[in-house]
Design an enzyme around this catalytic site. Sequence first.
Site, PDB file in Angstrom:
ATOM      1  N   ASP A   8      59.972 129.562  50.898  1.00  0.00           N
ATOM      2  CA  ASP A   8      60.242 128.245  51.471  1.00  0.00           C
ATOM      3  C   ASP A   8      61.719 127.858  51.376  1.00  0.00           C
ATOM      4  O   ASP A   8      62.263 127.749  50.272  1.00  0.00           O
ATOM      5  CB  ASP A   8      59.435 127.171  50.748  1.00  0.00           C
ATOM      6  CG  ASP A   8      57.954 127.515  50.626  1.00  0.00           C
ATOM      7  OD1 ASP A   8      57.645 128.655  50.266  1.00  0.00           O
ATOM      8  OD2 ASP A   8      57.130 126.624  50.871  1.00  0.00           O
ATOM      9  N   GLU A  39      59.229 125.614  56.312  1.00  0.00           N
ATOM     10  CA  GLU A  39      58.571 124.309  56.450  1.00  0.00           C
ATOM     11  C   GLU A  39      59.240 123.184  55.670  1.00  0.00           C
ATOM     12  O   GLU A  39      58.906 122.025  55.889  1.00  0.00           O
ATOM     13  CB  GLU A  39      57.102 124.428  56.060  1.00  0.00           C
ATOM     14  CG  GLU A  39      56.860 124.652  54.590  1.00  0.00           C
ATOM     15  CD  GLU A  39      55.812 123.684  54.046  1.00  0.00           C
ATOM     16  OE1 GLU A  39      55.042 123.118  54.821  1.00  0.00           O
ATOM     17  OE2 GLU A  39      55.811 123.501  52.818  1.00  0.00           O
ATOM     18  N   ASN A  40      60.173 123.500  54.769  1.00  0.00           N
ATOM     19  CA  ASN A  40      60.883 122.453  54.023  1.00  0.00           C
ATOM     20  C   ASN A  40      62.375 122.429  54.351  1.00  0.00           C
ATOM     21  O   ASN A  40      63.169 121.875  53.591  1.00  0.00           O
ATOM     22  CB  ASN A  40      60.733 122.664  52.510  1.00  0.00           C
ATOM     23  CG  ASN A  40      59.302 122.585  52.036  1.00  0.00           C
ATOM     24  OD1 ASN A  40      58.781 123.541  51.481  1.00  0.00           O
ATOM     25  ND2 ASN A  40      58.653 121.462  52.259  1.00  0.00           N
ATOM     26  N   ASN A  67      52.046 122.994  55.123  1.00  0.00           N
ATOM     27  CA  ASN A  67      51.525 121.637  55.174  1.00  0.00           C
ATOM     28  C   ASN A  67      52.539 120.610  55.670  1.00  0.00           C
ATOM     29  O   ASN A  67      52.168 119.491  56.019  1.00  0.00           O
ATOM     30  CB  ASN A  67      50.983 121.206  53.798  1.00  0.00           C
ATOM     31  CG  ASN A  67      52.037 121.266  52.711  1.00  0.00           C
ATOM     32  OD1 ASN A  67      52.630 122.324  52.465  1.00  0.00           O
ATOM     33  ND2 ASN A  67      52.275 120.155  52.041  1.00  0.00           N
ATOM     34  N   HIS A  68      53.818 120.978  55.718  1.00  0.00           N
ATOM     35  CA  HIS A  68      54.839 120.071  56.268  1.00  0.00           C
ATOM     36  C   HIS A  68      55.216 120.437  57.709  1.00  0.00           C
ATOM     37  O   HIS A  68      56.278 120.020  58.190  1.00  0.00           O
ATOM     38  CB  HIS A  68      56.095 120.097  55.385  1.00  0.00           C
ATOM     39  CG  HIS A  68      55.905 119.468  54.041  1.00  0.00           C
ATOM     40  ND1 HIS A  68      55.725 118.112  53.863  1.00  0.00           N
ATOM     41  CD2 HIS A  68      55.836 120.009  52.797  1.00  0.00           C
ATOM     42  CE1 HIS A  68      55.575 117.847  52.580  1.00  0.00           C
ATOM     43  NE2 HIS A  68      55.627 118.979  51.905  1.00  0.00           N
ATOM     44  N   HIS A 178      54.600 127.915  49.099  1.00  0.00           N
ATOM     45  CA  HIS A 178      54.249 126.511  48.838  1.00  0.00           C
ATOM     46  C   HIS A 178      54.627 126.027  47.451  1.00  0.00           C
ATOM     47  O   HIS A 178      55.058 124.881  47.310  1.00  0.00           O
ATOM     48  CB  HIS A 178      52.758 126.244  49.076  1.00  0.00           C
ATOM     49  CG  HIS A 178      52.361 124.819  48.791  1.00  0.00           C
ATOM     50  ND1 HIS A 178      52.836 123.746  49.526  1.00  0.00           N
ATOM     51  CD2 HIS A 178      51.528 124.277  47.852  1.00  0.00           C
ATOM     52  CE1 HIS A 178      52.311 122.624  49.055  1.00  0.00           C
ATOM     53  NE2 HIS A 178      51.529 122.916  48.036  1.00  0.00           N
ATOM     54  N   HIS A 180      56.996 127.113  45.352  1.00  0.00           N
ATOM     55  CA  HIS A 180      58.455 127.112  45.156  1.00  0.00           C
ATOM     56  C   HIS A 180      58.935 127.765  43.860  1.00  0.00           C
ATOM     57  O   HIS A 180      60.097 127.594  43.494  1.00  0.00           O
ATOM     58  CB  HIS A 180      59.014 125.685  45.226  1.00  0.00           C
ATOM     59  CG  HIS A 180      58.908 125.041  46.561  1.00  0.00           C
ATOM     60  ND1 HIS A 180      59.671 123.954  46.939  1.00  0.00           N
ATOM     61  CD2 HIS A 180      58.124 125.324  47.640  1.00  0.00           C
ATOM     62  CE1 HIS A 180      59.366 123.597  48.179  1.00  0.00           C
ATOM     63  NE2 HIS A 180      58.418 124.423  48.615  1.00  0.00           N
TER      64      HIS A 180
END
Length: 275
Positions: A8, A39-40, A67-68, A178, A180
Amino acid sequence: MRFLFLGDVVGRPGRIAVQERLPGLRERWKLDCVVINGENSAGGFGITEAICDEFLAAGADAVTLGNHSWDQREALVFIERQPALVRPANYPPGTPGRGATVIEARNGARVLVVNVMGRLFMDPLDDPFAAVERELAACPLREVADAVIIDVHAEATSEKQAMAYFVDGRASLVVGTHTHAPTADTRILPGGTAYQSDAGMCGDYDSVLGMHREEPVRRFLQKVPGARLEPATGPGTLSGVAVDIDDATGLARAVWAVRLGPHLSEAMPEAWERG
């Protein structure tokens, strides 16, 4: 085939680490294919089209989400015209975008990239195991795909490990995202699938999950609304997994954790470093 997955990307420090290091790593390690979880990457929440384009320009062949995925609402639109951007395959039918894509590696290999999201301690989506089974049936290893990469974006290590054993021998790599924090269980499973429970993040590790420390700590102490979470601003570390994939079988011959940057002990594919 030499493959690199990067975990991520969190905010500007993660993006800078990718932009500064990935082009050189592609040449130094003679990488055939690179996939990044992005996604982040937009201020810690979601991804924009400009950032996705930056990753592809830096040397990524595909970008996965989680999820983001929709925190930046423009992603709902541009994902339809960007085949290299992959959101979880177990989103409900009718969700924009795709949960899997086939990309051509630098050596000409066909690489199936699948992204799914876990259901334990996460938003309740469709069954990720059924979603993966569907994608593998449509593009099986050694018949249609030369390599299969599965990004399991999940909170629970048990769910990630179960997915890895579920597809062992049918995928080249199953890697978790997810949480991290890079895990120390990098290995090849009995059927030949490479695995690591979490690839870690590309971002500033002098933080709480890539965010400035003060606000997350305050939330644990006080349990009341406060300031917005903001990405930490220190130098970023590149974290991920490198896999040597057998051209004949599509399974892993070797796998290494990758950690390049401050705060964490350095790790890299030493065999590739030697040439």
